[in-house]
Design an enzyme around this catalytic site. Structure first.
Site, PDB file in Angstrom:
ATOM      1  N   ARG A 426      14.426   3.228   5.318  1.00  0.00           N
ATOM      2  CA  ARG A 426      13.975   1.999   4.710  1.00  0.00           C
ATOM      3  C   ARG A 426      12.532   1.916   4.629  1.00  0.00           C
ATOM      4  NH1 ARG A 426      17.373  -1.160   9.033  1.00  0.00           N
ATOM      5  NH2 ARG A 426      19.259  -0.223   8.277  1.00  0.00           N
ATOM      6  N   VAL A 427      11.788   2.782   5.370  1.00  0.00           N
ATOM      7  CA  VAL A 427      10.146   2.753   5.043  1.00  0.00           C
ATOM      8  C   VAL A 427       9.746   4.015   4.760  1.00  0.00           C
ATOM      9  CG1 VAL A 427       9.905   0.641   6.776  1.00  0.00           C
ATOM     10  CG2 VAL A 427       9.929   3.309   7.870  1.00  0.00           C
TER      11      VAL A 427
END
Lengths: 563, 182
Positions: A426-427
């Site tokens: 996600r990051v």
């Protein structure tokens, strides 16, 4: 130099004089019940939660285990008429009626550079027979995770050396990326390759083994040592034979060791292998302490024990100071003794600097000891790929993405058996190197389409050209993402091979020859076009000139490649 | 004794204590429980009978009545019957202990155990009792033990606290301090 006895005596005398005789007052209690690593204790009026306790024998000396280490316990349950404690060590010498003493201390573990290269137990005792660990630094087992203000978004990549991961589910320093899959399909292998790939870098690695066979941990240690990775690695081992309380605290020990490096501005990676067994160990402890069971008999706070553990992984903010250009790099105080916090602080510092009278001699620089990171790679073992069980869903929701391993892939020879369709980071995208972003950007979509068409093509015999091309391209990309174990690959090599695959240079190479093609391609590049490789690894980018040169190099290689 | 039983023992002791206070028979009950305890220590057959789940409740009543009729108060007698009826025979020892604690605190009395290396003089004992009394604000009843291995000084145990003023303890802390500085 001769040692004069009177000198020793005088030192001892001085010690004795400075020693003020105090009368010691300690809270005590009596063991009511003991077994399964748990003790119920009567008394201990003012005991604190998580306080360390010691057991005393009939003579009033602390009870020790076979290697003469004092057996301690942690008070976990403070009840109306008794205290429930988990025993950190063998409980065979502790009996009903044994006296228990408070220590007034909360549990802490030794930390520091001296731990590197060692195999230690969950309480920090050496297990590798290399003698005592000499360090005077201790840190609390459970610490508060850094707050919002102390953090910054993930921005630097943590290269795993695996093409499939670095290209499609990139991991950033300070991220928590879950590795999830069934038993025996290469979860630990991904973590070990990542550790081995940190060789020569600035990342300290900590491998926490929870509830594993001692032989497995031995193999891990040997593999890391053979790859020369032990010198920057610490192994925390709580084997299947260790009491459940030791297995329960082991990951916190790993996090504490990592935090030491994080908090002095360094980078650390912790692998928790695995948190399913950790949850099981905690369930045992909780049930024995008579805490109420919940879903799958796990206690109500099983989510919290994992979230507070993984929350300690963080990318810390960088602080800036204004210092003289020739000043010592370790200086922590700027010329105006101001500290500018974070990215905004740096910009502010620059405007302040411009207004200072002697601005030309000064510069804005990062304050040493800030901007450290702790990356966490928790591992979860699923049963028959069931990710909707309690613990897997918990940890999936806590982490910043997951690498999902598929048994079907593993047994059909796709190793690492990563299912890139449902694996996410996600990051990590913001931490990916530019060159990789350029070549891997659309590959995920291509692979996803390939899987869809592949399922469909098994029914149809007649396919249009576009579909056939998609199938051909996909099969080659899958082949490219395969990688043998213990051979992590540097980012420049990854970029070139993925570039070749994604841009169709491999479309006319038979799928069975792709491995051979790649095996010969990397030495060819290193020998004939070292400047391209050097430029990619230095700039971490693929500009149009390099791209053109790379295209030519690949064509040159193809001309002389014989399957 | 399991933790569960301990909790029950406290409740039974509380009930016995308040009833005894109302009937103004606390001293008598304490004495009764002590003598029953001693008797059971001496006579294992009685102890076995008392704790045996094989002996039915009414039979226990009968036997107890026969053995204790004149020697213990009616309240103690009925308390024993209550324990037998509720199948709580095993907590009798704990009830006795708890009752003593309750009785002591109602009389503002604390029992302390002191361990000396050599037998203390009466003056020394008086001094210790006075200082402990000043510290706790209660009357202190001291039981003395002799243990030469503490080398000198005194170790006092006051309920959940050990106050270690012994030479052995001092040497031990000195040793730890020297090790720490090394």
């Amino acid at each position: 130099m001769a040692i004069r006895p009177e000198e020793i005596t005088s030192i001892l005398e001085r010690e004795l004089q400075s020693y003020t005789r105090t009368i010691e007052e300690v809270g005590v209690g009596t063991v009511l019940q003991v077994g399964d690593g748990i003790a119920r204790i009567y008394g201990l009026q003012d005991v604190m939660v998580s306080e360390l306790l010691e057991f005393l024998d009939a003579k009033g000396n602390p009870i020790t285990d076979d290697s003469n280490a004092v057996i301690r316990a942690i008070a976990l349950n403070l009840e109306e008429d008794n205290v429930g404690a988990i025993i950190l060590g063998p409980d065979t010498k502790i009996r009903e009626g044994t006296t228990v003493r408070r220590t007034g201390k909360i549990i802490e573990v030794p930390v520091g550079e001296a731990m590197l290269g060692r195999v230690i137990s969950a309480v920090g005792d050496p297990l590798d027979g290399k003698g005592p660990i000499i360090t005077d630094q201790f840190s609390y087992l459970e610490t508060r995770a850094p707050g919002v203000i102390e953090r910054q978004p993930v921005k630097e990549p943590l290269q795993t050396g695996l093409k499939a991961v670095d290209a499609l589910v990139p991991i950033g320093r300070g991220q928590r990326e879950l590795i999830i899959g069934d038993r025996g399909i290469g979860k630990t292998a991904i973590a070990l390759d990542t550790i081995i790939n940190q060789k020569g870098g600035d990342v300290v690695c900590i491998y926490v083994a929870i509830g594993q066979k001692a032989s497995t941990i031995g193999n891990v240690q040997r593999a890391l040592a053979e790859a020369g990775a032990m010198e920057y690695t610490i192994i925390v081992a709580a084997t299947a034979a260790d009491p459940a309380p030791m297995q329960y605290i082991a990951p916190y020990t790993g996090a504490t060791l990592g935090e030491y490096f994080r908090d002095k501005g360094g980078h650390a990676l912790v692998v928790y292998d695995d948190l399913s067994k950790h949850a099981v160990a905690y369930r045992q402890v909780s049930l024995l302490l008579r805490r109420p069971p919940g879903r799958e008999a796990y206690p109500g706070d099983v989510f919290y024990i994992h979230s507070r553990l993984l929350e300690r992984a963080a990318k810390l903010r960088e602080d800036y100071i204004i210092a003289k250009k020739d000043a010592d790099g370790s200086a922590k105080v700027g010329v105006n003794s101001e500290v500018y916090q974070g990215g905004e602080g740096r910009d502010h510092a620059k405007t302040v600097l411009a207004e200072l009278p002697n601005a030309s001699d000064l510069e804005v620089r990062k304050m040493p000891g800030t901007g450290g990171s702790l990356t966490a790679l928790p591992i979860i073992e699923t049963q028959a790929s069931d990710v909707s069980a309690y613990i897997p869903t918990n940890v999936i929701s806590i982490t910043d993405g997951q690498i999902f391993l598929e048994p079907d892939f593993f047994y059909s020879g796709v190793r690492p058996a990563i299912n890139v369709g449902i694996s996410v980071s996600r990051v990590g995208r913001s931490a990916q190197v530019n060159a990789m972003k350029k070549v891997a950007g659309k590959m995920r979509l291509d692979l996803a389409q390939y899987r869809e068409v592949q399922a469909f093509s098994q029914f149809a015999s007649d396919l249009d050209k576009a579909t056939r091309d998609q199938l051909d391209r996909g099969a080659r990309l899958v082949e490219i993402l395969k990688q043998p174990q213990y051979l992590p690959m540097s980012v420049d090599k990854q970029v070139t091979i993925i570039y070749a695959g994604y841009n169709g240079y491999l479309d006319d190479v038979a799928v069975k020859d792709i491995r051979k093609w790649e095996d010969q391609f990397h030495p060819f590049m290193a020998e004939n076009y070292p400047d391209i490789m050097e430029k990619i690894s230095r700039t971490k980018d693929l500009d149009s000139d390099t791209e053109a040169a790379l295209g030519k190099a690949i064509t040159a290689f193809k001309a002389q490649f014989k399957p | 004794m399991a933790v569960r039983d301990l909790r029950a023992a406290k409740r039974y002791a509380n009930a016995l204590f308040s009833t005894a206070l109302k009937m103004d028979a606390l001293d008598q009950i304490e004495k009764d429980l002590d003598s029953i305890h001693n008797l059971m220590l001496q006579n294992s057959a009685l102890h076995e009978m008392w704790e045996s789940p094989m002996v039915p409740g009414p039979k226990k009543h009968e036997l107890l009545q026969e053995i204790f009729t004149d020697s213990i108060s009616p309240l103690t007698q009925s308390f024993l019957q209550l324990l037998a009826d509720k199948r709580r025979e095993n907590i009798l020892g704990e009830v006795r202990h708890e009752l003593h604690l309750l009785a002591d605190s109602s009389r503002n009395l604390i029992r302390a155990e002191a361990t000396f290396a050599v037998a203390p003089t009466t003056d020394e004992q008086r001094l210790l009792v006075e200082s402990l009394a000043a510290r706790t604000g209660d009357r202190v009843e001291l039981t003395c033990h002799i243990d030469p291995s503490i080398l000198g000084g005194v170790v006092v145990r006051l309920r959940d606290t050990i106050i270690d003023g012994s030479v052995r303890g001092t040497l031990e802390t000195l040793r730890e301090k020297l090790l720490q500085e090394a």
